[in-house]
Motif scaffolding. Sequence first.
Motif, mmCIF file in Angstrom:
data_model
loop_
_atom_site.group_PDB
_atom_site.id
_atom_site.type_symbol
_atom_site.label_atom_id
_atom_site.label_comp_id
_atom_site.label_asym_id
_atom_site.label_seq_id
_atom_site.Cartn_x
_atom_site.Cartn_y
_atom_site.Cartn_z
ATOM 1 N N UNK A 68 6.408 24.484 30.843
ATOM 2 C CA UNK A 68 8.074 24.664 29.990
ATOM 3 C C UNK A 68 8.124 25.682 30.528
ATOM 4 N N UNK A 69 9.542 26.304 31.313
ATOM 5 C CA UNK A 69 10.248 27.511 31.588
ATOM 6 C C UNK A 69 11.466 27.718 30.955
ATOM 7 N N UNK A 70 12.036 28.361 31.204
ATOM 8 C CA UNK A 70 13.595 29.126 30.801
ATOM 9 C C UNK A 70 14.002 29.966 31.322
ATOM 10 N N UNK A 71 15.306 30.542 31.275
ATOM 11 C CA UNK A 71 16.247 31.765 32.609
ATOM 12 C C UNK A 71 17.325 30.651 33.168
ATOM 13 N N UNK A 72 18.764 31.342 33.968
ATOM 14 C CA UNK A 72 19.447 31.169 33.982
ATOM 15 C C UNK A 72 18.761 29.789 35.605
ATOM 16 N N UNK A 73 18.224 29.950 36.303
ATOM 17 C CA UNK A 73 17.547 28.755 36.944
ATOM 18 C C UNK A 73 17.280 27.708 36.316
ATOM 19 N N UNK A 74 16.648 27.696 35.122
ATOM 20 C CA UNK A 74 16.689 26.670 35.446
ATOM 21 C C UNK A 74 18.146 26.040 34.479
ATOM 22 N N UNK A 75 18.674 26.544 33.942
ATOM 23 C CA UNK A 75 19.697 26.405 33.108
ATOM 24 C C UNK A 75 20.640 25.799 34.100
ATOM 25 N N UNK A 76 20.652 26.223 35.345
ATOM 26 C CA UNK A 76 21.546 25.773 36.302
ATOM 27 C C UNK A 76 21.668 24.618 36.865
ATOM 28 N N UNK A 77 20.122 24.484 36.996
ATOM 29 C CA UNK A 77 19.279 23.753 37.618
ATOM 30 C C UNK A 77 19.312 21.952 36.115
ATOM 31 N N UNK A 78 19.168 22.445 35.135
ATOM 32 C CA UNK A 78 19.057 21.240 34.003
ATOM 33 C C UNK A 78 20.061 21.120 33.028
ATOM 34 N N UNK A 79 21.208 21.923 33.697
ATOM 35 C CA UNK A 79 22.439 21.691 32.139
ATOM 36 C C UNK A 79 23.933 22.111 33.932
ATOM 37 N N UNK A 80 23.212 22.144 34.751
ATOM 38 C CA UNK A 80 24.677 21.759 35.574
ATOM 39 C C UNK A 80 24.564 21.095 36.717
ATOM 40 N N UNK A 81 23.363 20.964 37.082
ATOM 41 C CA UNK A 81 22.726 19.469 37.744
ATOM 42 C C UNK A 81 22.224 19.606 38.954
ATOM 43 N N UNK A 82 21.605 19.051 39.893
ATOM 44 C CA UNK A 82 20.609 19.868 41.133
ATOM 45 C C UNK A 82 22.130 19.815 42.129
ATOM 46 N N UNK A 83 23.108 19.720 42.116
ATOM 47 C CA UNK A 83 24.035 19.689 43.339
ATOM 48 C C UNK A 83 24.231 21.799 42.914
ATOM 49 N N UNK A 84 24.027 21.724 42.345
ATOM 50 C CA UNK A 84 24.124 23.708 41.544
ATOM 51 C C UNK A 84 23.232 24.390 41.859
ATOM 52 N N UNK A 85 22.198 23.527 42.223
ATOM 53 C CA UNK A 85 20.619 24.670 42.996
ATOM 54 C C UNK A 85 20.855 25.739 43.671
#
Length: 452
Positions: free
Chosen positions: A127-144
Amino acid sequence: MGELIIEFSNWIWGTPLLVLLMGGGFFMLLYSGFIPFRGLRHSMKVVGGKYDDPNASGDISSLQALSSAIAATVGLGNISGVALAIGTGGPGAIFWMWVSAFVGMATKFFTCTLAIMYRGKDSSGHVQGGPMYVIEEGMGKQWRFLAVIFCVAGIMGLLAIFQANQLTEVLRVVLLRPFDLDWGQTSKWIIGVTVMLLVALVILGGIKRIARVASFLVPFMVALYFISVFIILFKNLGAVPDMFLVIIEDAFTGKAVLGGAVGQVIIIGARRAAFSNEAGIGTAPMVHGASKTSEPVREGLIAMLGPFIDTIVVCTLTALVIMVTGVWKSGERDGVLLTLSAFEQGLPGIGKYLLMAAVLVFALSTMFTYSYYGHKCFNYLFGADKAHFYNYFYLITIVAGAVTSLSVVMSFVDGMYAVMAFPTMISAIYLSPKVVAATRDYFERMKIMDKE
């Protein structure tokens, strides 16, 4: 190359980024109902461990996360960064650092709450946290692509080159030059290699060792620095009120910079505040995302204490020392040397040694934590099985920072921080309704718990 780096840094820290950081933070301050003020008392209870859950997922406690984050922010940004702000923007830059800190408290609340809400897993399943995971998990893969931009800038911008540079300068001035032992670049290389080996002993042990060392060092270094500062301010107590007036007046006149360019003073204050407390940059969410907690809002409340401690308290004390001793009028712009002059003036004979000790601890603790940030960015891009390679790259750049000029080092870090801020702030604003809804739910449940 050095000139290009400086020009890029000055270009990217223009109006768009200033509006995003300051304007976005102010939006979050209003949208959250001024959470930094109404949630402050509860956050202190949380830090005290009242709500700790040892069975929650994560690697470290919330207090260790805060200590690690503060270890990265309460450091040379407070000693050298404040001096750079005054040296390049005048005393008025400190006022805009204060403003940035208060909106930064709201920014850190949102970004660190999201770091728990949208934790992801690396290639090893951890399990990891940080803006990169917020973007991918919260905003969706299209924002990767935003996550990739953040991590690339993080790998480069979260190197300890500034800390290595300023620590090297202090050691040369205090320990080597009085005994004619400073051999120029050779001394820089020797100090850089020595510091690299010291840092290697800690960072190769991973986040748990980093957190343990940071938890031990942070209280010590803050106490040492505070005692020294308070002695100097007590000796010059009568001048302190006047210095506050100078800061406020200069903030709106800009007399000390560019013939009265207030906008430039604001930019300088915002840049130095961002380097000092890192609100909106995205570093703190990476370490707070590793906390053992199942309550995102609770972690956000803890995280928002960082900018207050770092900028409102510690940076202000440093600024007052520089101003009451009068050294800020000397024209010196090499951050740590200006602060060193203030300590020598305020505490003749021992001041420079006290500052040297503080700089040593501040610099090393920051270097420990920065390695973790860059390691997580590398992990995200290249996989957990290759992440350990980053540590070796990180250690080598410590030596590079020790032998490079301050202007190039500072501009490079500023530029990469700016690049990191865009994905971090965009994701925080985009997902802000999720944070506000979670905050309302959390405080409703806390009312029920208090009644029980």
